[in-house]
Scaffold this motif. Sequence first.
Motif, mmCIF file in Angstrom:
data_model
loop_
_atom_site.group_PDB
_atom_site.id
_atom_site.type_symbol
_atom_site.label_atom_id
_atom_site.label_comp_id
_atom_site.label_asym_id
_atom_site.label_seq_id
_atom_site.Cartn_x
_atom_site.Cartn_y
_atom_site.Cartn_z
ATOM 1 N N VAL A 54 0.842 -1.203 0.000
ATOM 2 C CA VAL A 54 0.000 0.000 0.000
ATOM 3 C C VAL A 54 0.873 1.246 0.000
ATOM 4 C CG1 VAL A 54 -1.527 1.395 1.442
ATOM 5 C CG2 VAL A 54 -2.069 -0.991 1.013
ATOM 6 N N SER A 57 2.406 1.729 -3.360
ATOM 7 C CA SER A 57 1.416 2.146 -4.360
ATOM 8 C C SER A 57 1.044 3.616 -4.226
ATOM 9 C CB SER A 57 0.156 1.287 -4.240
ATOM 10 O OG SER A 57 -0.575 1.605 -3.061
ATOM 11 N N TYR A 99 -5.973 0.400 -1.716
ATOM 12 C CA TYR A 99 -5.110 0.904 -2.787
ATOM 13 C C TYR A 99 -5.771 2.040 -3.568
ATOM 14 C CZ TYR A 99 -2.588 -3.462 -1.881
ATOM 15 O OH TYR A 99 -1.909 -4.502 -1.284
#
Length: 209
Positions: A54, A57, A99
């Motif tokens: 996470v 990202s 995400y």
Amino acid sequence: AIALSPWTLDYPPLFAYFERILASFASFLDHNMLELDAHNYASSQTVLFQRLSVIISELPLLLLVPYWLYSAQFNWFKVLLNLTFHPAIILVDHVHFQYNALCLAPAMLAFLELIIYRRIFSSSILFILAINLKQTALAYAPAFGMLLCLRLYEDTLQQRRIYFVALKVMSVMLVCIVLLGLIWAPFLGENTTQVLRRLFPFSRGILHS
């Protein structure tokens, strides 16, 4: 047959590609997290991998958006602080592993390209990428569409040539259709209906419990 969880992957193709990349790295930490019947599996390696993935990202959102604003001589540092410590991103992405930042990056860049730089082609491509990462970006579509129409109208006033703007519109549509075709190509055919049902699961219920 494996009894699959009702909360299976219900995101567009680009997110499926992203998940495939994550899976190739996840197998090195704990291969059991990739088992289809591993319901509610939460080993320490799995939780660590999800949290790290996470954070990684979020890098496009935290790096590219401030850079775009810096190029336009905006106060990029305040934007960076706001994005980094935004409660919604921290609570939803860092706790529920959604995400969302991965989708917000191209969506925000699409608006910046359109509003600040007045670039119709690049903004359209970025927005296509955003909605193919998470369909929740469709919520921004009306606002993006209105801004796009405004830019095309301004181009019409500047150029005073309707055919020039019409050619630009058709070119943008062609680029978007080709891009969508490339993204969806592996899922076209017999799998198309199944993908659409997962994207918009009205029978299951749109909202998670």
